[in-house]
Design an enzyme around this catalytic site. Structure first.
Site, PDB file in Angstrom:
ATOM      1  N   ASP A 190     -29.713  34.218 -82.608  1.00  0.00           N
ATOM      2  CA  ASP A 190     -29.056  35.440 -82.157  1.00  0.00           C
ATOM      3  C   ASP A 190     -30.035  36.611 -82.189  1.00  0.00           C
ATOM      4  O   ASP A 190     -31.246  36.409 -82.063  1.00  0.00           O
ATOM      5  CB  ASP A 190     -27.822  35.710 -83.014  1.00  0.00           C
ATOM      6  N   HIS A 229     -25.143  42.294 -82.883  1.00  0.00           N
ATOM      7  CA  HIS A 229     -24.481  41.048 -82.500  1.00  0.00           C
ATOM      8  C   HIS A 229     -24.736  39.922 -83.498  1.00  0.00           C
ATOM      9  O   HIS A 229     -23.809  39.242 -83.949  1.00  0.00           O
ATOM     10  CB  HIS A 229     -24.962  40.654 -81.108  1.00  0.00           C
ATOM     11  N   SER A 285     -18.503  34.817 -78.024  1.00  0.00           N
ATOM     12  CA  SER A 285     -19.485  34.944 -79.096  1.00  0.00           C
ATOM     13  C   SER A 285     -18.822  35.006 -80.451  1.00  0.00           C
ATOM     14  O   SER A 285     -19.350  34.519 -81.442  1.00  0.00           O
ATOM     15  CB  SER A 285     -20.296  36.231 -78.926  1.00  0.00           C
TER      16      SER A 285
END
Length: 802
Positions: free
Chosen positions: A149, A236, A573
């Site tokens: 990520d 994220h 996600s």
């Protein structure tokens, strides 16, 4: 498209943008970065480096170093800066499986875990089959979740290692040093952190969709790329990591919203972060490098909230995720990936290789409501997260955007609040009602910017799709209402000489019904390469998920507030790490189980009912099908003791490669272990894919004339030894399903038994549409359910290029 692309850092996750000119990656040169994939790593590291060097020297006549990455642990290959001509030459060399241009890619909690627990009806034994002496308090502590990520914010309280035991001795990874990251940032929770040089020069292609509300500030799209540090500059990766395995943190919230105890799905598991993405996107060669390192490091689960958009039908031998995942699974690592966010269109699901566990997104029973109060105190339900400073009483002028049309402007554009369509003097100081139904040209966030720029003090967006996905608007009063509610608002405006309203600050409503529902953005099946593998595999919470965030993000901080330590975002996600956390717990309690056994346990114990004891629906209200959610919504306790599992063997995957068109030489190059007597069937075609030992069944080319015979094998893992399972079938109208035998009698644990499923038509005619059903085995204690889909369409797709 006029909108920004950063939403895909949270939702599309992994937007693959192939080089438009594969020979030109640097201005003034004709060189680009290419990945040379050479299959399984069959020799020692030193030998592999020599092999790569010899291959390069046999083609290149330049002296400068052209290597970007070398892959030598889980598979063999390298990434190098070469010309298109040189790439074609290398592709012809012995031992090379494929050569393809590197890709620029962009990225695809408090209540969610409690909600999943409440949805689970299966009761498990008090003494789980751990295979070791773990106490119940340390369940998951020996599982290592690797996450590919944007990096991690190590100081977050979600990554504290309080009460955690020593790091497992089998861990071989490392915590790298960078300008803003030190090995001391790691601990017994965050045990590994790697990053990858972003030296690959990739051309970025702008995305062409504005279907989704933007979830992040526009400024992030222009932030500098930073792959050379494990520190998260986007948020994220931190969010995903804490969702999968965050430590228990009391009193977590987003400025008081969604307050509660935050925890990951497997809070005792360890985290290893592999930074392959930045705000500018992800690089395919770095993704492969991370897979290669993770295999050597010793992770148990790999979680990738990344995936190509549906319009790029990327071939197996050119897909860095499919390639890396194949070798990870071959080394005993379960790989969990997001399904993508190009829903609700058909054939939009990505990460469709059968060795990947593919996750769709669903809602939970929490709703973020920001109500509109009209004159006369009529309340209209709205959605969205804002900290409105407006008064509670409806005293602010209200106007429909169409009525503020600028002279000479298009009425439809004004109604939609498009740029340069409204009169500033008519907007200033008012709450503006804007249409956002069917407008693909501008995002909700862009329309808010337009209204703010004209002096508007608030906005009410009419939006049916996005109303259950709460975007964050900071201090600006913004809310979304549905079309059926907008009629009352517009009627009030048209019938009043002085329409007024106010927008209330957001409140979180729990025990919302119905939930779960499949999110509108969640990608749908069938798979674009073959309809004979059902994708997605499973659904999990992916809407309005609260999890840890980077501590220096001021992009949407409300006035007078500090940056948030937790944030609420949505996307597949967010669904992916929920399943990764479950997989880590299953692995901890069943350490000898293969990736396919864990995958089967998760799928066959899924639920298909919501918190109203009714069938799960999509967020538009229609009954969800396996194309929406695969086997159903993941449960948390069911997978720990599934009763039976479908183990997809290496031979199944090898046969799959045969069926989709690889020859035996290509398969031998790719696979690490292959039986000496293995050969592709003479008549290999995609129809045979239906017979790989998968937990679900998908059949294509069903014409109603000939029956289809499918075989499956199950393994008894229930711990009861002698037991008898009986079958029940839920078949759609017009389809006859016969299971032979209709009972499976096991005499011991780990025994394998096979059965046949014969599909035939009761009408001897072709199907007009795809139909769904299920096969369930039960022994009175466990229920083992496999969904199936039957289609008359072809399972072959010539566009899927190997």
């Amino acid at each position: 498209m006029k909108g920004n692309t950063i939403f895909f850092l949270f939702c599309s996750l992994f937007l693959v943008s192939f080089l438009e000119d594969t020979g030109a990656a640097q201005a003034g040169t004709n060189y680009g970065v290419y990945i040379v994939y050479m299959g399984a790593a069959a020799s020692t590291n030193g030998s592999l480096r020599d092999d790569h060097a010899r291959l390069m020297s046999s083609v290149l006549r330049r002296k400068e170093n052209t290597l970007v990455h070398t892959y030598r642990h889980g598979f063999s290959g390298f990434a190098a800066r070469i010309s298109e001509k040189e790439a074609r030459s290398i592709a012809q060399k012995p031992g090379v499986v494929s050569v393809f241009p590197d890709t620029q890619v962009e990225l695809h909690t408090t209540r969610s875990w409690d909600f999943l627990k409440y949805q689970t009806s299966v009761k498990i034994d008090s003494k789980p089959n751990t295979g070791n002496d773990q106490s119940s308090s340390s369940v998951g502590s020996d599982s290592i979740i690797g996450i590919l990520d944007t990096g991690i914010w190590p100081e977050s309280e979600s990554f504290n290692d309080k009460d955690m035991g020593p790091i497992p001795s089998r861990w071989k990874g490392t915590c790298v040093k960078a300008d803003d990251f030190n090995p001391s940032n790691c601990n017994r929770k965050l045990i590994g952190a790697r990053s990858y040089d972003d030296s690959a020069d990739i051309k970025t292609t702008t995305t062409t969709t504005t279907k989704y509300q933007k979830k992040y500030d526009d400024s992030a799209a222009t932030a500098p790329a930073k792959l050379h540090t494990p520190r998260d500059t986007v948020g994220h990766g931190t969010h995903v990591a804490s969702t999968a395995a965050g430590s228990t943190v009391a009193s977590a919230s987003y400025y008081g919203l969604a307050d509660g105890t935050a925890k990951g799905g497997s809070p005792s598991s360890r985290i290893a972060m592999y930074t392959v993405c930045s705000s500018a996107g992800c690089v395919g060669s770095a993704i492969l490098a991370a897979f290669d390192d993770a295999i050597a490091d010793g992770v148990d689960v790999l979680s990738l909230s990344l995936g190509a958009p549906s319009y790029i039908r990327i071939g197996l031998k050119s897909d860095p995720i499919a390639i890396g995942a194949f070798h990870a699974v071959d080394h005993g690592i379960i790989v969990v990936c997001s399904a993508g966010n190009d829903g609700p269109e058909s054939e939009s699901v990505v990460n469709i290789a059968p060795w990947i566990l593919t996750v769709a997104a669903s809602t939970i029973d929490r709703d973020f409501q920001s109500k509109v109060v009209l004159g006369g105190n009529k309340v209209i339900k709205g959605e969205g997260i804002n900290f409105s400073p407006l008064k509670q009483s409806p005293e602010y002028p209200l106007i429909y955007a169409k009525n503020a049309k600028k002279s000479g402007a298009n009425e439809a554009e004004a109604r939609n609040c498009n740029p340069d369509s409204m009169d500033k003097d008519l907007i200033k100081g008012k709450i503006v009602v804007c249409n956002n139904v069917g407008d693909e040209n501008y995002s909700a966030r862009e329309k808010i910017s337009v209204v703010k720029g004209l002096g508007g003090i608030g906005i009410v967006l009419i939006d049916d799709k996005s109303s259950r996905v709460a975007s964050t608007y900071g201090s600006f009063p913004a809310t979304l209402i549905k079309s059926n509610d907008s009629a009352e608002v517009l009627s009030y405006i048209n019938s009043s000489s002085n329409p007024v309203a106010t927008i209330l600050p957001t409140v979180a409503v729990t025990e919302y019904k119905p939930a779960p529902a499949i999110a509108y953005f969640s990608a749908r099946g069938p798979s674009y390469d073959t309809m004979n593998v059902l994708k997605p595999d499973i659904a999990a919470p992916g809407v309005d998920i609260l999890a840890a965030w980077i501590a220096n993000d001021t992009s949407q901080t409300p006035q007078g507030k500090e940056p948030p330590l937790y944030n609420v975002i949505s996307g597949t996600s967010m669904a992916c790490p929920h399943v990764s956390g479950v997989a880590a717990t299953v692995k901890s309690q069943n350490p000898t189980w293969s990736p396919s056994a864990i995958k089967s346990a998760i799928m066959t114990t899924a639920t298909q009912t919501n918190n109203m004891k009714a069938p799960i629906t999509t967020d538009s209200g229609s009954i969800a099908t396996p194309y929406d959610y695969g086997a159903g919504e993941v449960t948390t306790s069911g997978p720990l003791q599934p009763g039976l599992v479908y183990e997809t063997r290496t031979t199944d995957y090898l046969n799959y490669l045969c069926y989709i068109g690889l020859d035996i030489d290509g398969i031998k190059a790719i696979a690490k272990t292959i039986p000496n007597d293995f050969a592709c069937p003479r008549d290999s075609n995609s129809d045979y894919v239906s017979n790989i030992n998968y937990p679900s069944i998908a059949i294509s080319k069903f014409d109603g004339k000939a029956s289809k015979n499918i075989s499956r094998t199950v393994t008894n893992v229930g711990g009861d030894g002698k037991t008898v399972y009986a079958v029940s079938v839920d078949a759609p109208s017009g389809i006859v399903v016969k299971v032979i035998p209709d009972q499976l009698t096991f005499t011991k644990n780990n025994e394998k038994l096979s059965y046949q499923v014969i599909f035939s038509s009761s009408t001897a005619t072709s199907l007009k549409e795809d139909v769904f059903g299920s096969i369930t085995w039960t022994n009175g204690k466990f229920k083992v359910r496999s969904p199936f889909v039957v289609s008359s369409k072809s399972g072959d797709n010539d566009e899927y290029v190997l």
